[in-house]
Design a protein around this motif. Structure first.
Motif, PDB file in Angstrom:
ATOM      1  N   ASP A  96      40.479  47.166  47.558  1.00  0.00           N
ATOM      2  CA  ASP A  96      40.534  45.795  48.077  1.00  0.00           C
ATOM      3  C   ASP A  96      39.173  45.372  48.626  1.00  0.00           C
ATOM      4  N   GLY A  97      38.444  46.316  49.231  1.00  0.00           N
ATOM      5  CA  GLY A  97      37.103  46.017  49.718  1.00  0.00           C
ATOM      6  C   GLY A  97      36.170  45.599  48.592  1.00  0.00           C
ATOM      7  N   VAL A  98      36.280  46.254  47.458  1.00  0.00           N
ATOM      8  CA  VAL A  98      35.482  45.884  46.283  1.00  0.00           C
ATOM      9  C   VAL A  98      35.864  44.489  45.803  1.00  0.00           C
ATOM     10  N   ILE A  99      37.152  44.283  45.565  1.00  0.00           N
ATOM     11  CA  ILE A  99      37.622  43.030  44.970  1.00  0.00           C
ATOM     12  C   ILE A  99      37.341  41.827  45.867  1.00  0.00           C
ATOM     13  N   LEU A 100      37.667  41.947  47.147  1.00  0.00           N
ATOM     14  CA  LEU A 100      37.461  40.817  48.058  1.00  0.00           C
ATOM     15  C   LEU A 100      35.988  40.468  48.198  1.00  0.00           C
ATOM     16  N   HIS A 101      35.121  41.479  48.263  1.00  0.00           N
ATOM     17  CA  HIS A 101      33.691  41.189  48.343  1.00  0.00           C
ATOM     18  C   HIS A 101      33.187  40.503  47.082  1.00  0.00           C
ATOM     19  N   GLU A 102      33.651  40.931  45.925  1.00  0.00           N
ATOM     20  CA  GLU A 102      33.216  40.290  44.684  1.00  0.00           C
ATOM     21  C   GLU A 102      33.655  38.835  44.635  1.00  0.00           C
ATOM     22  N   LEU A 103      34.883  38.563  45.039  1.00  0.00           N
ATOM     23  CA  LEU A 103      35.369  37.186  45.062  1.00  0.00           C
ATOM     24  C   LEU A 103      34.592  36.338  46.073  1.00  0.00           C
ATOM     25  N   TYR A 104      34.265  36.929  47.212  1.00  0.00           N
ATOM     26  CA  TYR A 104      33.483  36.230  48.243  1.00  0.00           C
ATOM     27  C   TYR A 104      32.092  35.869  47.728  1.00  0.00           C
ATOM     28  N   ARG A 154      53.313  28.195  46.106  1.00  0.00           N
ATOM     29  CA  ARG A 154      52.532  27.280  46.934  1.00  0.00           C
ATOM     30  C   ARG A 154      51.253  27.960  47.390  1.00  0.00           C
ATOM     31  N   LEU A 155      50.276  27.131  47.745  1.00  0.00           N
ATOM     32  CA  LEU A 155      49.043  27.632  48.339  1.00  0.00           C
ATOM     33  C   LEU A 155      49.283  27.938  49.807  1.00  0.00           C
ATOM     34  N   ARG A 156      48.684  29.026  50.265  1.00  0.00           N
ATOM     35  CA  ARG A 156      48.754  29.404  51.667  1.00  0.00           C
ATOM     36  C   ARG A 156      47.378  29.880  52.133  1.00  0.00           C
ATOM     37  N   ASN A 157      47.011  29.559  53.361  1.00  0.00           N
ATOM     38  CA  ASN A 157      45.865  30.186  54.002  1.00  0.00           C
ATOM     39  C   ASN A 157      46.375  31.428  54.711  1.00  0.00           C
ATOM     40  N   ILE A 158      45.900  32.597  54.286  1.00  0.00           N
ATOM     41  CA  ILE A 158      46.400  33.824  54.883  1.00  0.00           C
ATOM     42  C   ILE A 158      45.279  34.549  55.627  1.00  0.00           C
ATOM     43  N   SER A 159      45.685  35.307  56.627  1.00  0.00           N
ATOM     44  CA  SER A 159      44.754  36.011  57.501  1.00  0.00           C
ATOM     45  C   SER A 159      44.904  37.513  57.296  1.00  0.00           C
ATOM     46  N   LEU A 160      43.798  38.172  56.973  1.00  0.00           N
ATOM     47  CA  LEU A 160      43.792  39.620  56.803  1.00  0.00           C
ATOM     48  C   LEU A 160      43.017  40.251  57.950  1.00  0.00           C
ATOM     49  N   ASP A 161      43.594  41.259  58.568  1.00  0.00           N
ATOM     50  CA  ASP A 161      42.885  41.990  59.615  1.00  0.00           C
ATOM     51  C   ASP A 161      42.117  43.171  59.046  1.00  0.00           C
ATOM     52  N   ALA A 162      42.377  43.524  57.803  1.00  0.00           N
ATOM     53  CA  ALA A 162      41.628  44.552  57.079  1.00  0.00           C
ATOM     54  C   ALA A 162      41.765  44.242  55.599  1.00  0.00           C
ATOM     55  N   HIS A 163      40.996  44.944  54.765  1.00  0.00           N
ATOM     56  CA  HIS A 163      41.060  44.683  53.332  1.00  0.00           C
ATOM     57  C   HIS A 163      42.488  44.781  52.805  1.00  0.00           C
ATOM     58  N   ASP A 164      43.233  45.734  53.347  1.00  0.00           N
ATOM     59  CA  ASP A 164      44.584  45.999  52.843  1.00  0.00           C
ATOM     60  C   ASP A 164      45.655  45.760  53.898  1.00  0.00           C
ATOM     61  N   LEU A 165      45.391  44.852  54.828  1.00  0.00           N
ATOM     62  CA  LEU A 165      46.355  44.549  55.883  1.00  0.00           C
ATOM     63  C   LEU A 165      46.511  43.039  56.024  1.00  0.00           C
ATOM     64  N   GLY A 166      47.607  42.519  55.484  1.00  0.00           N
ATOM     65  CA  GLY A 166      47.879  41.087  55.555  1.00  0.00           C
ATOM     66  C   GLY A 166      48.010  40.429  54.201  1.00  0.00           C
ATOM     67  N   ASN A 167      47.709  41.178  53.127  1.00  0.00           N
ATOM     68  CA  ASN A 167      47.846  40.616  51.785  1.00  0.00           C
ATOM     69  C   ASN A 167      49.308  40.309  51.472  1.00  0.00           C
ATOM     70  N   ILE A 168      49.536  39.244  50.726  1.00  0.00           N
ATOM     71  CA  ILE A 168      50.873  38.911  50.241  1.00  0.00           C
ATOM     72  C   ILE A 168      51.014  39.487  48.842  1.00  0.00           C
ATOM     73  N   ALA A 169      52.038  40.304  48.641  1.00  0.00           N
ATOM     74  CA  ALA A 169      52.266  40.883  47.320  1.00  0.00           C
ATOM     75  C   ALA A 169      52.498  39.772  46.293  1.00  0.00           C
ATOM     76  N   TYR A 170      51.940  39.950  45.101  1.00  0.00           N
ATOM     77  CA  TYR A 170      52.108  39.014  43.991  1.00  0.00           C
ATOM     78  C   TYR A 170      51.522  37.642  44.313  1.00  0.00           C
ATOM     79  N   SER A 171      50.376  37.651  45.016  1.00  0.00           N
ATOM     80  CA  SER A 171      49.667  36.401  45.279  1.00  0.00           C
ATOM     81  C   SER A 171      48.296  36.464  44.638  1.00  0.00           C
ATOM     82  N   ALA A 172      47.725  35.305  44.381  1.00  0.00           N
ATOM     83  CA  ALA A 172      46.424  35.225  43.714  1.00  0.00           C
ATOM     84  C   ALA A 172      45.396  34.617  44.668  1.00  0.00           C
ATOM     85  N   PRO A 173      44.349  35.358  45.032  1.00  0.00           N
ATOM     86  CA  PRO A 173      43.319  34.805  45.920  1.00  0.00           C
ATOM     87  C   PRO A 173      42.494  33.735  45.213  1.00  0.00           C
TER      88      PRO A 173
END
Length: 199
Positions: free
Chosen positions: A71-79, A133-152
């Motif tokens: 998740d650290g890899v993927i989120l950084h690449e998207l950022y 629906r679109l949601r603004n979600i808050s993650l406290d870590a790379h793998d803490l707070g993700n919604i399963a089956y959601s697309a960033p």
């Protein structure tokens, strides 16, 4: 094996300076190296599966490291992909998609900024495929707070390593400058899968 993606600092990136950018890239490269180490251990090493348990085991630690590093890899690449834009607001097509779920663009923007302020790890505009629906979600870590089956869709790194060299404790300045430097063309391309949804 996961190969690192190439990201270069350009003058279009205004949310962070080159020193902050390059320090952040080095951290991203560490996540790439670590997911490859974890994958190697799980696939060809001795992860001690027979001793696996929920309290403490080497296998459990490998599995925790697997999701954290990947998740650290993927989120950084998207950022890194979604910074460096010149337009402070999206085009009407993107706006209309946001307005479907947040009423108007300002309401979404205010909510995303509040989400970022509340986040220890990441703020993510995500499409939740369960509720469609679109949601603004808050993650406290790379793998803490993700919604399963959601697309960033839009990703903002709120770990201190993302801004502290440049902004120190002025986190809100970093967030506000990010909002002015979104690469909306990337956001539009990430929203294309939503074309089948009734507007």
């Amino acid at each position: 094996m996961i190969e690192k993606m190439q990201f270069n600092y350009t003058r279009e990136i205004t949310v962070i300076n080159q020193e902050q950018f390059e320090a952040h890239i080095r951290l991203y490269e560490g996540y790439v190296n670590n997911i490859n180490k974890v994958d190697k251990e799980l696939m060809w090493g001795n992860p001690q599966r027979e001793q696996s348990n929920t309290t403490f085991s080497y296998y459990r630690e490998c599995k925790r490291g697997e999701t954290f590093a990947l998740d650290g890899v993927i989120l950084h690449e998207l950022y890194f992909e979604n910074i460096g834009g010149k337009e402070e607001e999206p085009n009407q097509n993107i706006k209309s998609r946001i307005e479907m779920y947040f009423g108007n663009y300002k309401n979404w923007s205010d909510d995303f900024i509040a989400t970022a302020k509340a986040s220890r790890g990441w703020a993510v505009l995500s499409f939740d495929q369960r509720s469609e629906r679109l949601r603004n979600i808050s993650l406290d870590a790379h793998d803490l707070g993700n919604i399963a089956y959601s697309a960033p869709i839009l990703i903002l790194d709120m770990y201190e390593h993302a801004y502290f060299l440049q902004y120190a404790d002025k986190k809100v300045d970093y967030i506000n400058n990010f909002m002015k430097n979104i690469k909306w063309s990337i956001i539009g391309s990430r929203m294309q899968f939503m074309d089948h949804i009734n507007t």
